[in-house]
Scaffold this active site. Structure first.
Site, PDB file in Angstrom:
ATOM      1  N   HIS A   1       0.810  -1.219   0.000  1.00  0.00           N
ATOM      2  CA  HIS A   1       0.000   0.000   0.000  1.00  0.00           C
ATOM      3  C   HIS A   1       0.845   1.271   0.000  1.00  0.00           C
ATOM      4  O   HIS A   1       0.308   2.374  -0.142  1.00  0.00           O
ATOM      5  CB  HIS A   1      -0.956   0.018   1.206  1.00  0.00           C
ATOM      6  CG  HIS A   1      -0.270   0.204   2.518  1.00  0.00           C
ATOM      7  ND1 HIS A   1       0.080  -0.842   3.344  1.00  0.00           N
ATOM      8  CD2 HIS A   1       0.136   1.320   3.163  1.00  0.00           C
ATOM      9  CE1 HIS A   1       0.662  -0.373   4.428  1.00  0.00           C
ATOM     10  NE2 HIS A   1       0.710   0.934   4.346  1.00  0.00           N
TER      11      HIS A   1
ATOM     12  N   ASP B   1      -0.399  -7.472   0.785  1.00  0.00           N
ATOM     13  CA  ASP B   1       0.170  -6.155   1.067  1.00  0.00           C
ATOM     14  C   ASP B   1       1.696  -6.215   1.048  1.00  0.00           C
ATOM     15  O   ASP B   1       2.352  -6.161   2.081  1.00  0.00           O
ATOM     16  CB  ASP B   1      -0.323  -5.623   2.415  1.00  0.00           C
ATOM     17  CG  ASP B   1      -0.101  -4.120   2.571  1.00  0.00           C
ATOM     18  OD1 ASP B   1       0.463  -3.503   1.643  1.00  0.00           O
ATOM     19  OD2 ASP B   1      -0.485  -3.571   3.619  1.00  0.00           O
TER      20      ASP B   1
ATOM     21  N   GLY C   1       3.822   5.906   8.840  1.00  0.00           N
ATOM     22  CA  GLY C   1       5.246   5.923   8.521  1.00  0.00           C
ATOM     23  C   GLY C   1       5.942   4.628   8.869  1.00  0.00           C
ATOM     24  O   GLY C   1       7.032   4.333   8.371  1.00  0.00           O
TER      25      GLY C   1
ATOM     26  N   SER D   1       4.685   1.731   8.112  1.00  0.00           N
ATOM     27  CA  SER D   1       4.288   0.762   7.098  1.00  0.00           C
ATOM     28  C   SER D   1       5.494   0.144   6.412  1.00  0.00           C
ATOM     29  O   SER D   1       6.455   0.837   6.052  1.00  0.00           O
ATOM     30  CB  SER D   1       3.428   1.435   6.026  1.00  0.00           C
ATOM     31  OG  SER D   1       2.110   1.583   6.474  1.00  0.00           O
TER      32      SER D   1
ATOM     33  N   SER E   1       1.619  -3.944   7.830  1.00  0.00           N
ATOM     34  CA  SER E   1       0.516  -3.592   6.931  1.00  0.00           C
ATOM     35  C   SER E   1      -0.273  -2.419   7.500  1.00  0.00           C
ATOM     36  O   SER E   1      -0.220  -1.315   6.978  1.00  0.00           O
ATOM     37  CB  SER E   1      -0.395  -4.806   6.706  1.00  0.00           C
ATOM     38  OG  SER E   1      -1.533  -4.451   5.941  1.00  0.00           O
TER      39      SER E   1
END
Length: 390
Positions: free
Chosen positions: A207, A237, A318, A320, A335
């Site tokens: 993402h 993801d 941030g 992720s 995720s």
């Protein structure tokens, strides 16, 4: 949804550079760090792996019609959910602890299939809670009363295994659009360095950006790190970022958690329920927690992601794409979830083995680069720590 405060081990405010590569807001796993001790006691790594292997082996042998999963108990021993006395006796004879339950894994999987086939509702998730022998459906504050009533009706139609919960906060992917790390995207964290045998790549969350997204090591967008060449989101993801020329030449897999030290990643495995784990991210640094469920489904506003690892870890925008690991064993990449590192929350992770297989890559510098199929719970966290330049 409970919001127990989770311990953030260390907040990283400044990242170390290794091999001349400085990625500012982008956390780079070439950097060196040290993994602090996990809270509570845990068995040695070799023993912990044996414990997890014992439980999963019994489930495989007895089958999903007679079992409902396994996990690591609070005492570090394997626990296997069983539906009949004969299965319980076999589990006990193998040195594990049986727990008699009403519903088999076949029953629980049937319930999740019915949930999956229903119309999608953003802001919801469901997981199989092995310890309670239930499918837990959660809805965040964005879910309307109408949708909540519809979900509750569906749960009643499915029957006993399903439990409904309203939770605080909202489900979001942990992307921060306020920091320009790559074009038209936002701030993310590097998960692991991977290779296809010919080139070097970054594995991060899907993402974070579609194919073609350009990643920079500075907020001004002048120092290019690489470009996303493959992205899988929603559904899964994960994404693959190819290093710009010369940027990945010295790539290794040592997870940065600050203070110039690191934990070397030495293998890959699937996560286990009850496993003590760590997460590192460019916003909040290092946090520790526990795996609470596998194969979770989350209906983010952007789309549905399945097959995720659910944990008690916190994360913030941030973080992720950052790595999930346990004692030098790579488990997944961040995720999304709900809550934050002040109030606590739930964070979901993309399992790394699924990503590596789909992308046909392996971890850089790791013998074989893939899992031997054995889960690896946390042990004493001092193992695998290395100093800068090691």
């Amino acid at each position: 949804m409970r919001h127990a405060r989770r311990r953030v081990v260390r907040r990283v405010t400044r990242l170390a550079a290794v091999g001349g590569l400085l990625c500012g807001g982008l956390m780079v796993t070439q950097a060196m760090a040290s993994e602090p001790p996990a809270s509570g006691s845990a068995p040695p790594t070799s023993t912990a792996r044996t414990v997890a292997g014992t439980g999963s082996g019994l489930v495989s042998r007895l089958g999903d019609a007679r079992t409902a999963g396994s996990w690591i108990g609070a005492d570090g021993e394997p626990v296997v959910a069983v539906t009949d006395e004969e299965a319980a006796a076999e589990v006990k004879a193998a040195g594990a602890r049986p727990k008699k339950v009403r519903y088999s894994m076949d029953d629980l999987n049937s319930a999740t299939e019915k949930l999956r086939s229903a119309p999608r509702v953003a802001g919801t998730s469901w997981v199989i809670d092995r310890s309670s022998n239930e499918v837990v459906v959660r809805a965040d504050k964005t879910v309307s009363s109408k949708d909540w009533k519809r979900l509750t009706k569906l749960a009643e139609e499915i029957g006993g295994p399903v439990r409904m919960e309203r939770m605080e906060g909202t489900y979001t992917t942990r992307l921060n659009g306020g920091r320009p790390i790559f074009a038209s995207g936002g701030r993310c964290s590097v998960g692991f360095n991977v290779t296809n045998g010919q080139g070097q790549f970054i594995l991060t969350a899907g993402h974070c950006g579609p194919a073609g997204s350009v990643w920079f090591s500075d907020t001004a967008g002048t120092q290019q790190v690489g470009r996303t060449i493959t992205s899988n989101f929603p559904g899964a993801d994960f994404s693959l970022v190819q290093y710009a020329e010369g940027q990945g030449d010295d790539a290794t897999n040592v997870v940065d958690i600050g203070d110039g030290r690191g934990v070397r990643i030495t293998s890959v495995a699937d996560a286990t329920v009850g496993q003590k784990v760590f997460r590192s991210g460019s916003t909040t640094g290092l946090a520790d927690g526990e795996v609470t469920a596998l194969d979770a489904t989350v209906n983010y506003p952007e789309g549905t992601v399945t097959g995720l690892i659910e944990t008690t870890l916190c994360a913030e925008p941030g973080d992720s794409g950052g790595p999930l690991f346990s004692e030098g064993v790579a488990l997944g990449v961040t995720s999304g979830g709900n809550g934050d590192c002040e109030s606590g929350g739930t964070t979901f992770f993309q399992p790394i083995n699924k990503a590596l297989t789909a992308l046909n890559v392996q971890l850089t510098g790791v013998e074989g680069g893939s899992s031997a199929g054995e889960p690896a719970p946390a042990a004493s966290a001092s193992e695998g720590a290395v100093a800068p330049g090691a």
